[in-house]
Design a protein around this motif. Sequence first.
Motif, PDB file in Angstrom:
ATOM      1  N   PRO A  28       0.796  -1.339   0.025  1.00 29.38           N
ATOM      2  CA  PRO A  28      -0.095  -0.225   0.053  1.00 29.38           C
ATOM      3  C   PRO A  28       0.884   1.341  -0.118  1.00 29.38           C
ATOM      4  N   ALA A  32       0.747   4.175  -3.068  1.00 35.99           N
ATOM      5  CA  ALA A  32       0.506   5.350  -2.884  1.00 35.99           C
ATOM      6  C   ALA A  32       1.496   6.390  -3.644  1.00 35.99           C
ATOM      7  N   LEU A 186      -5.001   1.060  -1.033  1.00 37.66           N
ATOM      8  CA  LEU A 186      -3.969   2.241  -0.306  1.00 37.66           C
ATOM      9  C   LEU A 186      -4.693   3.525  -0.115  1.00 37.66           C
TER      10      LEU A 186
END
Length: 431
Positions: A28, A32, A186
Motif C-alpha cells: 500500500p 501510494a 491504498l
Amino acid sequence: MGPDTPSGSGPGLEVRPFRALTYRDRDPGHLARVSSPAYDLVTPAGRARLADADPHNIVRLILPQVDGQPQSAGASAELAASTLRAWLAEGVLVRDPVPALWLYELQPADGGPATVGWLGAVALPPAGSAAVLPHEDTYPAAVEGRRALLAATGTDLEPIVLAHDPEPEVAEVSGRVRRSTPTMELRDGDGVLHRLWRVDDGATLEAATRALSRTRAVIADGHHRFAAARANAGTHGGAGSDAVLALVTPMGPGGLRVDPIHRVVPGLPFDAAVAAAARGFVTAEVPVDGAAPAAVVAAARTWLADPAERGLLLSDGVRLVRLTAAAPELRAAVPTEAPPAWRDLDVVLAHHGLLQVLWARPDTADAVVLAHGLEEALTSAVERAGVAVLLRAPSPTDVAAVARAGARMPRKSTLFVPKPRTGLVLRPLAG
C-alpha cells in the motif's frame, strides 16, 4: 424496462475484461507513492512532488518532462513510450496472464458512503449511439495531446469515468465481490481509501457484463481522453483500439457526486468587474466576518451551500459580491436553441452572459483560468490580480439531462468526485 432492454433506446454498454498492466510491488505504501491524480488535476508543483516521490511514479508517463520542462505533444508521447518500455523491461510493471475486470471501491475519509464501480475496456460506441454520452465541450489541442500519448504508448494509462443508469444486478454482483479480500488497496493524500478486486472467474464476469449491458452512461470525467480514443481508433486502428479504459459507476447511490469548477479572470480590477456585471445582474455585497482569507472562504462556502440562494459569487479574495436576477437581455445571450436543461445552469449563464458578454473575455485557457476548489480560486484571484467567479455544481440529474438532450456544457463545467487513482491499473491496447 424489460430485463434485457437498456434504458432509453439502442444498445447499452459493452464492458470487456482485459489483461491489465499493474505495478509488481503492491504494498500500500508503494502504491501510494507511485500513483497520481488524473493528469488534468496535477499542477506543475504537484507534478514535481509526485516525480520526486518515486522514480517510477506514473506522472512520468501521463505528464512526461525532461529536466522539469514540458515538451511538445509528439516529444512527450515518445518520451512516455520510451519510459514505459524501460519499466516493462525492468519488471516494474507486470502484465496479467488472463483477462479480468476490476471492482473499484473509493471510501471517503469522512466515513461517508463509498463509491463503487467496475474497471473495464468499454467499447467505443458507433456514431449516433446513446450508449456513452458526453456533456462537455473539449479543446482540440488537448485531445491531440492525449491521442499522441495513446498512440505512442499503445496503452490506456488512466481510466475515464462513466456514470451509468442504476441497475440492481450490478449492485448485487458488486456486493458479492466486495465481501472478499481486495487485490490491492491504498490510502491517498486526501484520506480516501482505494480498494480494488481483480475478478476473472467466468460466472462473475458474465453476470457483471450482462448487467452493465442493460445500462447507458454519461461521461463523468475524461471527455478529452474519450475523444482521443475515438481519434486514435480512426487513425491507427489495430487490436484493442475500439475500446477505452473506464471506471463505470452508478448514477445516484453508490456513485459519484458533482463539485463545481470555478473560474478566475486574471488582470481584471474588481470594481470594474462588478460595475460591468451590474449591467446584467442585480449585485449586492455578501458580508465577510473578518479580513482573513479563511473568512472569505467560509462566507463563500456558506452562501453557495444555502439552497435558498440563487446566482453567482464574485471575489478578489477579499470581498464577495453576489450576482442574482439576470436581466432578460442577458439571458438572451444564452443560445435559445439549446434545451432548457442547459440554459438554466449557472455555469452556462456565467460562461455566455458574464464572461463573454459583460466582460468580453474569450474562452481560452489564458483568459479564463480554472480552479477546482474555493481556496484555489480565491488564492488564484489574489495572485493574478483578478476576479474569481464562484459557482454551484449542477446535480448529476442535471448533467444527465443535458447529455441526453444532445447538448454540451462549457468546457470543464463539472468535477465528479471521488476520482480513481491513476497508475493502479493500466490497459495495453494489444493482446
